[in-house]
Design an enzyme around this catalytic site. Structure first.
Site, PDB file in Angstrom:
ATOM      1  N   ARG A 159      -1.824  -2.603  20.268  1.00 31.51           N
ATOM      2  CA  ARG A 159      -2.190  -2.954  20.982  1.00 31.51           C
ATOM      3  C   ARG A 159      -1.130  -3.782  22.316  1.00 31.51           C
ATOM      4  O   ARG A 159       0.635  -3.574  21.260  1.00 31.51           O
ATOM      5  CB  ARG A 159      -3.492  -4.182  20.974  1.00 31.51           C
ATOM      6  CG  ARG A 159      -4.805  -3.454  20.733  1.00 31.51           C
ATOM      7  CD  ARG A 159      -6.032  -3.876  21.134  1.00 31.51           C
ATOM      8  NE  ARG A 159      -6.260  -4.545  22.196  1.00 31.51           N
ATOM      9  CZ  ARG A 159      -6.918  -5.667  22.802  1.00 31.51           C
ATOM     10  NH1 ARG A 159      -7.829  -5.934  21.006  1.00 31.51           N
ATOM     11  NH2 ARG A 159      -7.213  -5.789  23.623  1.00 31.51           N
TER      12      ARG A 159
ATOM     13  N   GLU B  13     -10.197  -9.057   6.132  1.00 27.92           N
ATOM     14  CA  GLU B  13      -9.730  -9.218   7.795  1.00 27.92           C
ATOM     15  C   GLU B  13     -10.311  -7.431   8.486  1.00 27.92           C
ATOM     16  O   GLU B  13      -9.907  -6.368   7.693  1.00 27.92           O
ATOM     17  CB  GLU B  13      -8.307  -9.571   7.553  1.00 27.92           C
ATOM     18  CG  GLU B  13      -8.083  -9.347   9.674  1.00 27.92           C
ATOM     19  CD  GLU B  13      -6.304  -9.627   9.993  1.00 27.92           C
ATOM     20  OE1 GLU B  13      -6.308  -9.489  10.707  1.00 27.92           O
ATOM     21  OE2 GLU B  13      -5.978 -10.019   8.368  1.00 27.92           O
TER      22      GLU B  13
ATOM     23  N   HIS C  80     -10.925  -5.978  12.444  1.00 25.62           N
ATOM     24  CA  HIS C  80     -10.784  -5.559  13.929  1.00 25.62           C
ATOM     25  C   HIS C  80     -11.189  -4.329  14.608  1.00 25.62           C
ATOM     26  O   HIS C  80     -11.146  -3.105  13.836  1.00 25.62           O
ATOM     27  CB  HIS C  80      -9.258  -5.711  14.340  1.00 25.62           C
ATOM     28  CG  HIS C  80      -8.812  -7.257  13.889  1.00 25.62           C
ATOM     29  ND1 HIS C  80      -9.081  -8.080  14.427  1.00 25.62           N
ATOM     30  CD2 HIS C  80      -7.676  -7.185  12.761  1.00 25.62           C
ATOM     31  CE1 HIS C  80      -7.504  -9.439  14.275  1.00 25.62           C
ATOM     32  NE2 HIS C  80      -7.268  -8.941  12.489  1.00 25.62           N
TER      33      HIS C  80
ATOM     34  N   TYR D 277     -13.437  -2.534  23.053  1.00 28.29           N
ATOM     35  CA  TYR D 277     -13.876  -2.762  21.708  1.00 28.29           C
ATOM     36  C   TYR D 277     -15.640  -1.821  21.772  1.00 28.29           C
ATOM     37  O   TYR D 277     -16.721  -2.451  21.042  1.00 28.29           O
ATOM     38  CB  TYR D 277     -14.709  -4.071  21.927  1.00 28.29           C
ATOM     39  CG  TYR D 277     -13.614  -5.408  21.980  1.00 28.29           C
ATOM     40  CD1 TYR D 277     -12.827  -5.540  20.645  1.00 28.29           C
ATOM     41  CD2 TYR D 277     -13.009  -5.727  23.205  1.00 28.29           C
ATOM     42  CE1 TYR D 277     -11.470  -6.123  21.226  1.00 28.29           C
ATOM     43  CE2 TYR D 277     -11.749  -6.490  22.977  1.00 28.29           C
ATOM     44  CZ  TYR D 277     -11.122  -6.971  21.985  1.00 28.29           C
ATOM     45  OH  TYR D 277     -10.086  -7.162  22.603  1.00 28.29           O
TER      46      TYR D 277
ATOM     47  N   ALA E  81      -8.920 -13.183  18.504  1.00 25.42           N
ATOM     48  CA  ALA E  81      -7.720 -14.275  19.016  1.00 25.42           C
ATOM     49  C   ALA E  81      -6.793 -15.100  18.329  1.00 25.42           C
ATOM     50  O   ALA E  81      -5.748 -15.024  17.985  1.00 25.42           O
ATOM     51  CB  ALA E  81      -7.842 -14.264  19.988  1.00 25.42           C
TER      52      ALA E  81
ATOM     53  N   PRO F 128     -13.989 -16.058  17.887  1.00 28.84           N
ATOM     54  CA  PRO F 128     -13.934 -15.974  19.299  1.00 28.84           C
ATOM     55  C   PRO F 128     -14.109 -14.479  19.806  1.00 28.84           C
ATOM     56  O   PRO F 128     -13.549 -13.934  19.667  1.00 28.84           O
ATOM     57  CB  PRO F 128     -13.041 -16.753  19.720  1.00 28.84           C
ATOM     58  CG  PRO F 128     -12.642 -17.474  18.033  1.00 28.84           C
ATOM     59  CD  PRO F 128     -12.893 -16.838  17.230  1.00 28.84           C
ATOM     60  N   ASN F 129     -15.298 -14.858  20.887  1.00 25.66           N
ATOM     61  CA  ASN F 129     -15.492 -13.876  22.134  1.00 25.66           C
ATOM     62  C   ASN F 129     -16.136 -12.847  21.376  1.00 25.66           C
ATOM     63  O   ASN F 129     -16.814 -11.580  21.779  1.00 25.66           O
ATOM     64  CB  ASN F 129     -14.277 -13.401  22.994  1.00 25.66           C
ATOM     65  CG  ASN F 129     -13.559 -14.562  23.263  1.00 25.66           C
ATOM     66  OD1 ASN F 129     -14.739 -15.051  23.590  1.00 25.66           O
ATOM     67  ND2 ASN F 129     -12.679 -14.599  22.928  1.00 25.66           N
TER      68      ASN F 129
ATOM     69  N   ASN G 208     -13.924 -11.607  11.021  1.00 28.24           N
ATOM     70  CA  ASN G 208     -13.286 -10.738  12.116  1.00 28.24           C
ATOM     71  C   ASN G 208     -12.385 -11.641  12.902  1.00 28.24           C
ATOM     72  O   ASN G 208     -13.242 -13.012  13.453  1.00 28.24           O
ATOM     73  CB  ASN G 208     -13.592 -10.130  12.680  1.00 28.24           C
ATOM     74  CG  ASN G 208     -13.330  -9.400  14.112  1.00 28.24           C
ATOM     75  OD1 ASN G 208     -12.383  -9.676  14.736  1.00 28.24           O
ATOM     76  ND2 ASN G 208     -13.352  -8.452  14.487  1.00 28.24           N
TER      77      ASN G 208
ATOM     78  N   ARG H 264     -17.996  -7.102  27.109  1.00 30.83           N
ATOM     79  CA  ARG H 264     -16.111  -7.378  27.050  1.00 30.83           C
ATOM     80  C   ARG H 264     -16.083  -6.008  26.426  1.00 30.83           C
ATOM     81  O   ARG H 264     -15.577  -5.401  25.522  1.00 30.83           O
ATOM     82  CB  ARG H 264     -16.786  -8.196  25.979  1.00 30.83           C
ATOM     83  CG  ARG H 264     -14.611  -8.613  25.768  1.00 30.83           C
ATOM     84  CD  ARG H 264     -13.981  -9.721  25.330  1.00 30.83           C
ATOM     85  NE  ARG H 264     -13.132 -10.250  24.469  1.00 30.83           N
ATOM     86  CZ  ARG H 264     -12.312 -10.430  23.403  1.00 30.83           C
ATOM     87  NH1 ARG H 264     -12.963 -10.056  22.376  1.00 30.83           N
ATOM     88  NH2 ARG H 264     -11.251 -10.154  23.599  1.00 30.83           N
TER      89      ARG H 264
END
Length: 149
Positions: free
Chosen positions: A106, A97, A99, A22, A76, A9-10, A73, A17
């Site tokens: 964070r 995985e 990121h 990012y 969220a 997502p996103n 990835n 964004r």
């Protein structure tokens, strides 16, 4: 050898964004960089981006029939999707995985991954380079018999 890259997502909003978190590169830039590296490594690579959890789960379920490894990835979904976690655990190919940001540096809710315990590994905080590192890792894992031990 075939590798599947799943963007959650996103991630379609990369470059627009929160560029301070990012970066300014787009998802297309990441995919193009991975395609270039895949040619160098002599592997085939496919990409799926979805903002829908079920699409990612279905893609993992079918990946085992067509791919040697997955780069994921989960966006969220990393922090709460037990369904996505179970899909990773259900397949017998390595999943790394990735990121872009360092999730461990964070907000508190972003520091925990429900995916990490069932993934072959996690790469976090290297920006778009993390995807290239993950591609090198999954290619190596796919070339050598992989086990969870």
């Amino acid at each position: 050898m075939k590798i599947l890259v799943l963007h959650g997502p996103n991630l379609n909003m990369l470059g627009k964004r929160e560029p301070g978190v990012y970066g300014t590169g787009s998802l297309g830039d990441i995919n193009a960089s991975l395609e270039e590296l895949a040619r160098e490594l002599a592997v085939d690579i496919d990409f799926i981006q979805s903002n829908h959890e079920g699409v990612l789960i279905d893609s993992l379920h079918t990946a085992v029939d067509d791919y040697d490894a997955v780069i994921l990835n989960p966006g969220a979904l990393t922090h709460y999707s037990y369904a996505l976690r179970d899909a990773v655990a259900a397949i017998a190919i390595p999943v790394v995985e990735v990121h872009i940001s360092n999730i461990h540096a964070r907000e508190d809710f972003r520091r925990y991954s429900v995916i990490a315990p069932v993934a072959a590994g996690q790469i976090s905080g290297f920006g778009a380079l993390g995807y290239r590192l993950a591609l090198r890792a999954v290619v190596e894992m796919a070339r050598v018999p992989w086990t969870e031990e």
